[in-house]
Structures are given as C-alpha cells and as structure tokens.
Design an enzyme around this catalytic site. Sequence first.
Site, PDB file in Angstrom:
ATOM      1  N   CYS A  25       1.926   3.357 -14.393  1.00 54.71           N
ATOM      2  CA  CYS A  25       2.368   4.104 -15.577  1.00 54.71           C
ATOM      3  C   CYS A  25       3.652   3.532 -16.158  1.00 54.71           C
ATOM      4  O   CYS A  25       4.527   3.072 -15.431  1.00 54.71           O
ATOM      5  CB  CYS A  25       2.634   5.563 -15.207  1.00 54.71           C
ATOM      6  SG  CYS A  25       1.164   6.445 -14.701  1.00 54.71           S
ATOM      7  N   CYS A  73      -8.832  -4.022 -27.241  1.00 51.41           N
ATOM      8  CA  CYS A  73      -7.891  -3.454 -26.274  1.00 51.41           C
ATOM      9  C   CYS A  73      -6.512  -4.096 -26.421  1.00 51.41           C
ATOM     10  O   CYS A  73      -5.649  -3.890 -25.572  1.00 51.41           O
ATOM     11  CB  CYS A  73      -8.430  -3.593 -24.856  1.00 51.41           C
ATOM     12  SG  CYS A  73      -8.964  -5.242 -24.451  1.00 51.41           S
TER      13      CYS A  73
END
Length: 454
Positions: free
Chosen positions: A82, A409
């Site tokens: 993250c 992406c």
Amino acid sequence: MAVKKNEEIRIKIESISSQGSGVGHFDSQAIFVANTAVGDDIVAHIIKAKQNYAVGIISKIIKPSKDRIPVDCEAFSRCGGCAYRHISYKSELEGKYQRVKDALNRIGHIDITPNEIIGADECNRYRNKAQYPIGLSPKGDLVIGFYSPHSHRICDCTDCLLQPEEFRDIIGCIKKWILTTECTVYNEKNGRGLLRHIYLRRASVTGEIMVCLVINGKSVPNGTKLVSSLISENHNIKSVVLNVNQKDTNVVLGDECINLYGDGYITDVLCSKKIRISPLSFYQVNHDQAEKLYGKAREYAQLNKDDVLLDLYCGAGTIGLSMVDDVKELIGVEVIPEAIEDAKFNAELNGVTNARFICDDAKGAAKKLFDEGITPDVVIIDPPRKGCDIQVLETIAQMAPERVVYVSCDPATLARDCERFAQMGYEVKEVTPVDLFPRTTHVECVAKLVRKQV
Ligand code: SAH
C-alpha cells in the site's frame, strides 16, 4: 539554491507523484517525501539531493493535512504494497484522477477532462491473488511476506489487509508444514534451496482457492501431508500445484506446473460468464472493480449484432467473452499459451460458438489478421504497463475499426499511445479512470477512441 543532503527544510505538500510520494517545493526545486498527504506542513530531512529534485523523509509534521487518517496496518510502508493507508480514500481517488488527467494533458497533449473516477465499494480484502516470497531472516528464522520497497528483503507479513482472510490461515498451514518437514528455503544469492514463493488465488464468486508453491526443483518432500493438511484446513481449496522455477530471475513463475491435488485450476464467474483460471493465466485481481471496468468498456464499444470484435491482449478471454453475445464474431489474441487454452476452454464452458482465440504476439497477429482481410468493427486493447508497440497501433489504424476501446493499467503509456492514435486518425472521445487497486499507487483507465470521418 538547491538543497543539500542531510539538510532539514520546511515544505508544504502540494500534490502526490505517480509513485505515491508527496511533492512539495523548496525555492523551485521539487522535493519528494513518502507517506505524506496533500496539505501537510512538514520539516523534511533530505536523504538524496539531485540537480533538479530531492528526496526527503518526514522529520517532523508541523501541521497535518486534513486528509490524514490513522494507519491500520503494522506493515504499512515496510511491505511495498500500500501507498495510501494514511490518507482518506476520497483524497486517494482525487490524486489518482489528477494523475490520469495530467498524463493525458501533459504526456499525450490530449485536451480532455476525464470522467469521474469509478471508486471501489471495498478498499480492504479485495485482491484475489497473492504471491508471498519465502526466505530466512538474518537470524535464520523463516519469513513469509512481501518485498520491502526497492529491495529483496522480505517483510514478514502473512495477513495483508488487501488479501482475503483465508489466505492468512493457508499461509499459517504451509508455514507449519515447512517447519516440520525437511524443506529448504531458496537463497537468491547462491541459487540454492527449494521453496521460493507461495502463490494463492481465490475465485471471488465461487470461493474456490488455488494453492501454488513455486519451487527450485520438481517435487517437495511430504507433498501428500501438505495436501491433506491444506484441504482439511480449508474446504475451498480445489487445486494444489507446484510451479517449477529453477532460473536465477526476479520473475516469480516458471513455465512448468505439476498438479498435486485437483485439476490445476479454479473457476470463477465474471460478468455472468464462468471463467477457468489456471496458474499462468492473467486474471483481474479485483473482481468487483473488473466488472465495472468491463461494463464501461462494453458501453464504449457500442457493439452491434453483425460486428466483428477483436480483443488484443485477451488473457483468458474475459473482456471479449463478457461482450461476445453482442457480436457476430469475437477474435482474441494473447501471447501466453496457457491463457489461450483457458480462453478456448472458457468459450466452450459458456456455450460460446462465435469466438476464436489465437496464441501469438499482438503485433504479429494483428498484421496477419489484416493481411487475411479481417477488418474488425471494434478493437479492444488491454496491454501490459508498457503499452502497445507502435506497429500494433499502425495495424489497428490500417484495419480502420469504427471504435478502439483502450483498457490501460498505466496512464502514461495510455497517453503516449492515444497521442499516436490521434496522429493516425483516431480521436479520444472519453476516458474513465477506474480504481482497481485501492490503497496502492495503481490506477486503471478505459478510453474510447473513435475514427475521424475523412
Ligand atoms: N484482457 C485480459 C488480460 C489483460 S493483461 C483481462 O482483462 O484479463 C495483459 C495481457 O497481455 C496478459 O495476459 C499478457 O500475457 C498479454 N500480453 C503481454 N504482451 C503481449 C503481446 N506482446 N502480445 C499479446 N499478448 C501480450
């Protein structure tokens, strides 16, 4: 004057970089500081000073940004996963939106305002795939987790908040087996040792789980014991596979898979189609957001019953199959043989008779199709991060489809390719960012390009 290494400077964070770092300025020099939020007033300690930019770490927060939230994961910023557990999801989405807009405007020179970003309903436990490297700590203890940022040091973390809870217990079970069996752990420095990675996949709708051990060898000791403890631990485990990777490489998976239990695949349902997933096939990691992404792609494709649809970079055929009922013929192209096998199988599994799949490089396949006289009405492209080879774009332009739907992406390569398309007669009509990877730096986009009328 440019800042120097070890200097302490006060800055205000103004934006977030594509890598997830906060960016502020000192005089006119850009300063990147990880784990900051837009609006933070901080003292940064400079750890790297270059001519036109510098990198700092937080030395002191003088006034925190209103976007900050308490961090709920112990491994945050150590595990390399993250980037945004410290800011609200709303501000994360704003940052991602801005990044897409900036890429299109500045890199692609496309004057467009993207549509609102499609955010996720669920920011935790959304992933259906994890790859955990296995290693030994400097003290010689077994570690299973994720690589720390920019390194090959493994951060011990077996309950990642992005992964299903079931994965934690499966890792626990494998860990017990490693410790009780004569199983060595791979050492990247000398290439010795057996176990390299644990690779898990879960089908979101059916709940089926695949356990794959990536090994530097062809078999594991006490494999039967491993299988029996895994399937008694979790009844959703439908497949246990060994993947052979004996190369000195950073690529996680090797080419060969050996089944220990089950058929070697699991089955999910995506956009109402049953999808077989095998270890080597690409499959979208966020099921619910992938459905929203495909839904947008379908809307942009505006298909008609007599259309020919070309799905380049089709993986296991999922995007094309989600739209196959709308068209006369679907042609999918993908370079990985196992993914093409899955795509063919998936077509059959869903009773689809108007699709064919070709295993080839997108560039070569597009050229061959064009030479055969195939002129699709709509082309969907979903390339890896590096985007499309220019020859792929050229051949698509020669095929002259009415619409191109670009699923991307990486906003930077999307912007580059859209600019190239613009020079070949295609206009970017709409772009919608979709957040497939909450709490990480990644952002997906779908763009609609339309052939300009001559
Ligand atoms: N459209 C699919 C897969 C997208 S990922 C889905 O939504 O699930 C990108 C895919 O492109 C991967 O399956 C990868 O194997 C494939 N790929 C990468 N380079 C390629 C190339 N040069 N030609 C054809 N396919 C390629």
